[in-house]
Structures are given as C-alpha cells and as structure tokens.
Write a protein that holds these residues in place. Structure first.
Motif, PDB file in Angstrom:
ATOM      1  N   ARG A  48      50.830  48.724  51.533  1.00  0.00           N
ATOM      2  CA  ARG A  48      50.168  49.955  51.999  1.00  0.00           C
ATOM      3  C   ARG A  48      50.028  50.026  53.503  1.00  0.00           C
ATOM      4  NH1 ARG A  48      48.684  52.197  47.490  1.00  0.00           N
ATOM      5  NH2 ARG A  48      48.582  50.718  45.775  1.00  0.00           N
ATOM      6  N   CYS A  67      50.121  44.121  47.321  1.00  0.00           N
ATOM      7  CA  CYS A  67      49.728  45.530  47.219  1.00  0.00           C
ATOM      8  C   CYS A  67      49.133  45.968  48.547  1.00  0.00           C
ATOM      9  CB  CYS A  67      48.732  45.708  46.076  1.00  0.00           C
ATOM     10  SG  CYS A  67      48.076  47.374  45.918  1.00  0.00           S
ATOM     11  N   CYS A  97      48.594  50.016  42.220  1.00  0.00           N
ATOM     12  CA  CYS A  97      49.421  49.042  41.499  1.00  0.00           C
ATOM     13  C   CYS A  97      48.730  48.756  40.166  1.00  0.00           C
ATOM     14  CB  CYS A  97      49.645  47.780  42.339  1.00  0.00           C
ATOM     15  SG  CYS A  97      48.295  46.592  42.277  1.00  0.00           S
ATOM     16  N   VAL A 152      47.149  46.224  39.190  1.00  0.00           N
ATOM     17  CA  VAL A 152      45.892  45.468  39.225  1.00  0.00           C
ATOM     18  C   VAL A 152      44.904  46.037  40.245  1.00  0.00           C
ATOM     19  CG1 VAL A 152      47.140  43.423  38.436  1.00  0.00           C
ATOM     20  CG2 VAL A 152      46.633  43.650  40.863  1.00  0.00           C
ATOM     21  N   CYS A 153      45.166  47.226  40.784  1.00  0.00           N
ATOM     22  CA  CYS A 153      44.239  47.843  41.747  1.00  0.00           C
ATOM     23  C   CYS A 153      42.826  47.994  41.160  1.00  0.00           C
ATOM     24  CB  CYS A 153      44.747  49.212  42.200  1.00  0.00           C
ATOM     25  SG  CYS A 153      45.789  49.152  43.683  1.00  0.00           S
ATOM     26  N   CYS A 200      42.629  45.742  47.119  1.00  0.00           N
ATOM     27  CA  CYS A 200      43.226  45.213  45.880  1.00  0.00           C
ATOM     28  C   CYS A 200      43.313  43.683  45.929  1.00  0.00           C
ATOM     29  CB  CYS A 200      44.623  45.812  45.714  1.00  0.00           C
ATOM     30  SG  CYS A 200      45.460  45.273  44.218  1.00  0.00           S
TER      31      CYS A 200
HETATM   32 ZN   LIG Z   1      46.854  47.110  43.958  1.00  0.00          ZN
END
Ligand SMILES: [Zn+2]
Length: 293
Positions: A292, A288, A187, A189-190, A283
C-alpha cells in the motif's frame, strides 16, 4: 411464377439458416462466447489459475473454470482421495481412492471439450515452488484452515505483480467467499487480529498427520460445494473480464463490483449477507502494508 420463385427462395433461406445454426451448435464454446463476447473469452482462455486445495471446493471450481474456457490450471494439495470425498467431489470416482487428489484431477483432462493443461503439485501449499507463484494470474483458495490461507495471502502479496484472489469456505450453516485485489482492496487477513494469527500459528505447529486423520470432520454435502464453488468460479470470471476496469475506478467499492467484498449465504435465514472489508493500514501482514506504500 413470382410466387413459386419466392417460395423457393424462402425455403432455401430457411434451410441455410438451419444449417448455420447446426454449425454453431457444433462449437462447444459458442454459448460461452455469446455470453462473454469473443474478446473476453480470449482473456479467460489466457488466464493461468492456481487452485489451492483439491477438495470439494477445488473440484467444483476446476470443473467450472475448465467449462468456462480457462486453459491452464495449476492445483496444489498434499492429500489423497478417500471414500468419504465421493459424496461431493465431482471429479473423483471410486477408482481414484488412494491416489493423490491432484493426480486424480489431472487424470480427468479428457473429460473436457477444450484443450487444457492441469498441472498437479502433490505437496503442501507451503512447499510450493516460488516459480509457480511467479507465473500465475489469479488464485482460488479453497483450503480448510487459516494457516494455509495466511500463507497464500503472503505469497500473493510478495509478488511484484498484482494478483487477484478469491477465498471461499463452507460451514454447517453457511458458505462464504471474498474477493481480494490488494492494494486496491483489503487483503485476506486485513480483518484479522494479532491474537488470531498467534492462535492459527500455534494450531498449525501442533498439527501432524495423525491429528489431521483423527480430528472430527463436520457434515457437508454436494449442494453446499456447488453453491460456493459456483460463486467463486463466477467471481473469477468477473474479475478476469472486468477487473482492470473496476480497479481503475476509484469509486469501485461503492459501485456494483464484488472487489474487496465478503459474501455469506446463510442457510438459516436464506439470505446473502454482504460486507465491504476496509483495507487495514495496520494489517498484520507486512507485505500488505508494503504493497500500500
Ligand atoms: Zn492486509
């Protein structure tokens, strides 16, 4: 006799071809259809795009997407047009100064050859109604701060559907952009650390309109805008056309696909730098991590 008939036939055949070409030249979408193929052009026409930020990047991307055949664009921005925007925003004219940026853009509907709907939201992205996020298929993020990027990322991930998004920005020496389709990719901001997020939130909390008016602006010109906006729009089309095929291929990260990648064009080295952003199982964005699972 034979020669005369043949000549007559050849002349009429050439004339017919010329007429055919003239007919095609009258179709504004003919060259795009040749480039994408009729089926892919239809995909583009049916995609609803949300553009966050109606500044220089937003202007450029909206112009490109409408020329490429996108029929419905939602655009959100709280700001108004000023004279200083006029050196790099293709859809703003001197008459627009003082108008909300999104209104100035929506008023340019008639500039384009194809039927289009531009839906303006004159508000901060944080105040954008949930119903807008629910109906869009692709998001372009062209904002100037990480707080708004963080918000968009969370909103996109909170949706049940998988929504591709492209983030882009300009700096003094480079332009950059990245393509995300979580959970298939990282994503936005990962790659962020917790302390960066805290800093972003602190800055956001301390910002008021006065602060935004007096904070010094960095230099920027229309060529930077065209380059980054061109790349972002092109990536949007690539994702609309090939996204499904790429995400179904488990090896897409190593193949010729822009998904999950970060691109930076450096104006000092004249090089495009590219990196694959690894999805981060830890993350900082809870949506996020959830996506997953
Ligand atoms: Zn992320």
């Amino acid at each position: 006799m034979y020669n005369r008939d043949f000549r007559r036939w050849r002349c009429s055949a050439i004339k017919k071809r010329v007429l055919d070409v003239n007919f095609l030249e009258k179709d504004p979408e003919h060259r795009t259809r040749l480039f994408l193929g009729a089926e892919n052009l239809k995909k583009v026409q049916e995609t609803k795009v949300l553009v966050v930020g109606a500044g220089a990047i937003g202007n450029e991307v909206i112009k490109n997407l409408l020329l490429l055949g996108v029929r419905e664009i939602h655009v959100v921005d709280f700001d108004k047009v000023t004279e200083s925007n006029l050196n790099r925003c293709v859809l703003f004219t001197p008459d627009d100064v003082g108008l909300p940026k999104v209104t100035a853009i929506a008023n340019k509907k008639g500039w384009f050859a194809f039927d289009n709907t531009i839906i303006p939201y004159n508000s901060r992205v944080e105040d954008l109604s949930e119903s807008v996020w629910e109906q869009i298929d692709l998001v372009i993020i062209g904002v100037d701060n990480d707080a708004a990027r963080f918000w968009c990322n969370a909103q996109i991930l909170a949706q049940e559907r998988i929504i591709p998004y492209i983030n882009g920005a300009m700096a003094r020496d480079f332009i950059d952009f990245s393509v995300h389709v979580p959970p298939y990719t990282s994503c936005l901001v990962c790659s962020w650390r917790e302390d960066h997020l805290k800093h972003v939130q602190k800055v956001f909390a301390s910002c008021d309109e006065f602060f935004e008016q007096v904070v010094p602006k960095f230099p920027t010109i229309s060529t930077y805008t065209s380059i980054v906006g061109g790349f972002m729009s092109h990536m949007a089309i690539e994702v609309i056309v090939h996204g499904d095929e790429w995400t179904q291929n488990v090896d897409f990260a190593t193949k010729n696909s822009p998904l999950g990648k970060y691109f930076r064009f450096n104006f000092n080295t004249w090089q495009m730098e590219t990196a694959y952003i690894m999805p981060n199982p830890q993350c900082i964005e809870p949506f996020c991590r959830k996506k997953r699972e």
